[in-house]
Design an enzyme around this catalytic site. Structure first.
Site, PDB file in Angstrom:
ATOM      1  N   LYS A 137      -6.043  -4.706  -7.250  1.00  0.00           N
ATOM      2  CA  LYS A 137      -4.722  -4.074  -7.039  1.00  0.00           C
ATOM      3  C   LYS A 137      -4.157  -4.680  -5.768  1.00  0.00           C
ATOM      4  CE  LYS A 137      -2.783   0.482  -5.875  1.00  0.00           C
ATOM      5  NZ  LYS A 137      -3.104   1.919  -5.846  1.00  0.00           N
ATOM      6  N   ASP A 159       4.664   6.019  -5.275  1.00  0.00           N
ATOM      7  CA  ASP A 159       3.440   6.801  -5.508  1.00  0.00           C
ATOM      8  C   ASP A 159       3.750   8.147  -6.164  1.00  0.00           C
ATOM      9  OD1 ASP A 159       2.294   4.748  -4.117  1.00  0.00           O
ATOM     10  OD2 ASP A 159       1.405   5.992  -2.550  1.00  0.00           O
ATOM     11  N   ARG A 201       3.170  -1.803 -11.012  1.00  0.00           N
ATOM     12  CA  ARG A 201       3.730  -0.488 -10.729  1.00  0.00           C
ATOM     13  C   ARG A 201       5.235  -0.555 -10.951  1.00  0.00           C
ATOM     14  NH1 ARG A 201       0.844   2.714  -6.966  1.00  0.00           N
ATOM     15  NH2 ARG A 201       2.847   3.639  -6.455  1.00  0.00           N
ATOM     16  N   ASP A 238      -9.774   1.591  -3.781  1.00  0.00           N
ATOM     17  CA  ASP A 238      -8.444   1.335  -3.216  1.00  0.00           C
ATOM     18  C   ASP A 238      -8.588   0.955  -1.743  1.00  0.00           C
ATOM     19  OD1 ASP A 238      -5.425   2.122  -2.479  1.00  0.00           O
ATOM     20  OD2 ASP A 238      -5.546   2.053  -4.658  1.00  0.00           O
ATOM     21  N   ASP A 239      -7.588   1.246  -0.953  1.00  0.00           N
ATOM     22  CA  ASP A 239      -7.544   0.861   0.461  1.00  0.00           C
ATOM     23  C   ASP A 239      -8.759   1.427   1.231  1.00  0.00           C
ATOM     24  OD1 ASP A 239      -6.436  -0.285   2.695  1.00  0.00           O
ATOM     25  OD2 ASP A 239      -4.551   0.824   2.594  1.00  0.00           O
ATOM     26  N   GLU A 259       4.152  -3.296  -6.084  1.00  0.00           N
ATOM     27  CA  GLU A 259       5.264  -3.283  -5.111  1.00  0.00           C
ATOM     28  C   GLU A 259       6.235  -2.173  -5.475  1.00  0.00           C
ATOM     29  OE1 GLU A 259       7.612  -3.960  -7.679  1.00  0.00           O
ATOM     30  OE2 GLU A 259       8.746  -5.009  -6.098  1.00  0.00           O
ATOM     31  N   TRP A 260       5.738  -1.196  -6.234  1.00  0.00           N
ATOM     32  CA  TRP A 260       6.414   0.078  -6.529  1.00  0.00           C
ATOM     33  C   TRP A 260       7.680  -0.075  -7.379  1.00  0.00           C
ATOM     34  CZ3 TRP A 260       6.104  -1.409  -1.177  1.00  0.00           C
ATOM     35  CH2 TRP A 260       4.809  -1.228  -0.646  1.00  0.00           C
ATOM     36  N   GLY A 261       7.787  -1.213  -8.073  1.00  0.00           N
ATOM     37  CA  GLY A 261       8.931  -1.389  -8.971  1.00  0.00           C
ATOM     38  C   GLY A 261      10.238  -1.652  -8.246  1.00  0.00           C
ATOM     39  N   ASP A 276      -1.199  -4.794  -3.133  1.00  0.00           N
ATOM     40  CA  ASP A 276      -0.132  -3.941  -2.610  1.00  0.00           C
ATOM     41  C   ASP A 276       0.882  -4.769  -1.829  1.00  0.00           C
ATOM     42  OD1 ASP A 276       1.062  -1.458  -2.223  1.00  0.00           O
ATOM     43  OD2 ASP A 276      -0.796  -0.490  -1.593  1.00  0.00           O
TER      44      ASP A 276
HETATM   45  C1  GLA Z   1       0.299   2.342  -1.418  1.00  0.00           C
HETATM   46  C2  GLA Z   1       0.022   2.354  -2.907  1.00  0.00           C
HETATM   47  C3  GLA Z   1      -0.972   3.430  -3.209  1.00  0.00           C
HETATM   48  C4  GLA Z   1      -2.261   3.197  -2.413  1.00  0.00           C
HETATM   49  C5  GLA Z   1      -1.953   3.100  -0.936  1.00  0.00           C
HETATM   50  C6  GLA Z   1      -3.151   2.646  -0.123  1.00  0.00           C
HETATM   51  O1  GLA Z   1       0.935   3.519  -1.038  1.00  0.00           O
HETATM   52  O2  GLA Z   1       1.211   2.540  -3.634  1.00  0.00           O
HETATM   53  O3  GLA Z   1      -1.250   3.508  -4.594  1.00  0.00           O
HETATM   54  O4  GLA Z   1      -2.860   1.994  -2.862  1.00  0.00           O
HETATM   55  O5  GLA Z   1      -0.911   2.196  -0.672  1.00  0.00           O
HETATM   56  O6  GLA Z   1      -2.905   2.582   1.254  1.00  0.00           O
END
Ligand code: GLA
Length: 488
Positions: free
Chosen positions: A225, A285, A281, A149-150, A262-264, A227
Site C-alpha cells: 500500500k 479515510d 483508493r 500498515d504504517d 492518494e485518496w482519490g 500512500d
Molecule cells: C493515510 C491512509 C490510511 C493509513 C494512514 C497511515 O491516512 O489513508 O489508510 O494508511 O495514512 O498513516
C-alpha cells in the site's frame, strides 16, 4: 412481499461444517516465474482432502488446500480442476490460474492493521491476526491478505539506505513474519509512502524505490500500500512518484500487488492501472459514521459508485476498509492512535448501527471493493461475524467477471445496484439510504432482466421463488441483496 425487515435477519454460516464448498477467487494468478501462495478457500467439515488436476510443474497443493510453489516462467492460462472431499461429500470445480502481469484478478480480501492498531502494530499482533484468520474459517471463505500498515519502521534506514524495521515491535524484521503468514496459507502486505516520510512520520520510499521494492520481495511481501502524505499536490508529480514505485515492483522478483493510496484526489482511476496499480483508493479515510460527508459510509459509497466503469479484473476502486468488526468504538482510523498530539474532537463518532453495517457490507460487496477488515479477528461480534462470513455475498464480490455494480435508481430513491455475474445471473441490491421506511416494487426489467428469474435472497441464503419483480419494505438504512438466475 419479500424481505420486509426492520432488523437485519441474516443467515449464519459455519465454515467448518457441511459438505465441501469452494469460495474465493475462481481466477487467480501471479507473474510468470514468481512464487504463488493461493489458498483455495474451501469450507466444510474437517478433515478435508484436496486434489488439483492440471497444476503446472513447480506448483503443488498442500493438505490445507494451499496451492504453492514457483509458477512456470511462461505466461498463459492453466485450467485446473479442484476436487475437495470430506466425510459428507465432494466437489469438483474448475478454477483458472493466470500467469501474467495482472494481479488481484478479484478484489483483495483480508485485513489491515491501521484502523485497529495504528501506531501499535507489531509482529506479535500480525501473527495473532493471521492465526485468527485461519481459526475463524475466514481464510476458507477467501480472506487472504494480512496487511501491515504504517509504523513497522525503525527510526531510520540502515547506513547504506536499506529499510529497517522497528527493533521493538518487529525484532526479527519482516521476513520471519512473512514466512509464518505464508505457512498459514496467507499473504503479507506492507506499507510505504511516495515521499520522504509516511503519513505517520516514518521513512518513506522517495528516491529509494528500487532498494525498497527489492527488500520487500526478499522479505516475501505480497502487497504494497503506497500512500501519498508529504508529497506534491499535482497529478503529474503523483504519476511520476507512483510510476517509479510501480516500475520498481515490476522489476522485483516477486508478485507484489500495488495498492495506490492518494485518496482519490487526482483521479487515480484514470492512471493508476497503467502504472501497475491493482487497486486505488477513491476516497479519504473511512470513519465510523454513516454520514454523507466524504468520511462516512454513504459519503464514500456515493463517490465510489460513480466510478464503476473503471473497475475490472486486476483493477479495483477502493473506498477504504470495512468498519465491520471495528465499529461502535467511536473511532475507526488509527490516526487516533498516533503516539503524540491532541485528539481532535471532530473524530469522535457514535459508530454505525447493525443495520448500517449490513448496508455497508452490501454496498462494498456489490461495488467489487476490496474487503479489508481492520479489527481483532479473534473477537468479532456475532452479527459482524455473520456479515463477514456470508459466502453468498462474498461470491458476488469475488465474481470472476469483475464488474462493479451499476447504480440503476434515480438520485434520491433507495439505491438499486445491479452487478452481472460470470454465470449469466444478476446480483441486485436495494439500499434505503434514508431514515424513513421505504416500500420498493422493482420490476426486473428496470435492472435489465427480461422475464422471470429464480430469485435467491443472498443474506438469508434462501430461495425466494420465481418472480418478475422485487417487492420489499426497507427499514431505515436497510438493505436487501438478491441473485436473479435464469429460469429453466
Ligand atoms: C493515510 C491512509 C490510511 C493509513 C494512514 C497511515 O491516512 O489513508 O489508510 O494508511 O495514512 O498513516
Amino acid at each position: 412481499m419479500v424481505g420486509a425487515m426492520s432488523t437485519p435477519d441474516i443467515a449464519s454460516f459455519d465454515p467448518f461444517a457441511g459438505p465441501p464448498q469452494l469460495h474465493g477467487a475462481r481466477r487467480f494468478g501471479v507473474r510468470p516465474g514468481t512464487e504463488l501462495i493461493h489458498p483455495l478457500a474451501v469450507s466444510g467439515e474437517r478433515p478435508l482432502r484436496f486434489e488439483v488436476a492440471g497444476l503446472p510443474d513447480g506448483l503443488t497443493v498442500d493438505g490445507d488446500g494451499i496451492v504453492r510453489g514457483v509458477a512456470p516462467a511462461g505466461p498463459g492460462e492453466h485450467a485446473l480442476v479442484v476436487t475437495a472431499t470430506n466425510a459428507l461429500g465432494a466437489i469438483v470445480e474448475p478454477v483458472t490460474l493466470c500467469l501474467g502481469d495482472t494481479l488481484a484478478l478479484t478484489p483483495p480480501m483480508g485485513w489491515n492493521s491501521w484502523n485497529v492498531y495504528g501506531a501499535t502494530v507489531s509482529a506479535e499482533v500480525v501473527l495473532a491476526v493471521a492465526q485468527a484468520m485461519v481459526d475463524t474459517g475466514m481464510r476458507d471463505l477467501g480472506y487472504s491478505y494480512i496487511n501491515i500498515d504504517d509504523f513497522w519502521h525503525a527510526s531510520a534506514r540502515s547506513a547504506d539506505g536499506r529499510p529497517l524495521t522497528n527493533p521493538e515491535t518487529f525484532p526479527g524484521g519482516i521476513a520471519p513474519v512473512a514466512e509464518r503468514v505464508h505457512q498459514l496459507g496467507l499473504k503479507l502486505g506492507i506499507y510505504s509512502d511516495a515521499a520522504e516520510l509516511t503519513c505517520g512520520g516514518c521513512f518513506g520510499s522517495l528516491g529509494h524505490e528500487q532498494v525498497d521494492a527489492a527488500a520487500y520481495a526478499e522479505w516475501g511481501v505480497d502487497l504494497l500500500k503506497y500512500d501519498y502524505c508529504h508529497a506534491p499536490v499535482g497529478r503529474d508529480a503523483a504519476i511520476e512518484r507512483y510510476g517509479a514505485m510501480g516500475r520498481a515492483l515490476a522489476e522485483a522478483d516477486r508478485s507484489i500487488v500495488f495498492s495506490v493510496c492518494e485518496w482519490g484526489l487526482r483521479q487515480p482511476w484514470r492512471w493508476a492501472a497503467d502504472l501497475g496499480g491493482s487497486l486505488w483508493r477513491t476516497t479519504p479515510d473511512i470513519f465510523d459514521s454513516y454520514s454523507w460527508l466524504p468520511l462516512g459510509v454513504r459519503g464514500l459509497a456515493a463517490r465510489n459508485v460513480k466510478l464503476n466503469r473503471y473497475a475490472r479484473p486486476g483493477h479495483w476502486n477502493d473506498p477504504d476498509m470495512l468498519l465491520v468488526g471495528n465499529r461502535g468504538r467511536g473511532r475507526s482510523t488509527g490516526e487516533l492512535r498516533l503516539p503524540k498530539g491532541p485528539r481532535p474532537k471532530v473524530w469522535s463518532f457514535r459508530g454505525i448501527s447493525d443495520v448500517q453495517a449490513h448496508s455497508h457490507m452490501t454496498l462494498w460487496a456489490m461495488m467489487a471493493a476490496p474487503l479489508l477488515t481492520s479489527h481483532d479477528l479473534a473477537s468479532t461480534g456475532e452479527f459482524d461475524r455473520r456479515l463477514l462470513t456470508n459466502p453468498e455475498i462474498l461470491a458476488i464480490n469475488q465474481d470472476e467477471l469483475g464488474v462493479q455494480a451499476r447504480k440503476v435508481s434515480p438520485r434520491f430513491r433507495p439505491w438499486v445496484l445491479a452487478k452481472p455475474l460470470a454465470d449469466g445471473s444478476l446480483a441486485v441490491s436495494i439500499t434505503n439510504m434514508g431514515r424513513r421506511t421505504r416500500r420498493v416494487s422493482l420490476p426486473l426489467g428496470e435492472v435489465g432482466w427480461a422475464g422471470d428469474a429464480e430469485v435467491r435472497d443472498v443474506w438469508r441464503m434462501r430461495d425466494v421463488g420465481r418472480l418478475d419483480r422485487l417487492d420489499v419494505e426497507l427499514a431505515p438504512f436497510a438493505s436487501v441483496a438478491y441473485v436473479c438466475r435464469q429460469t429453466d
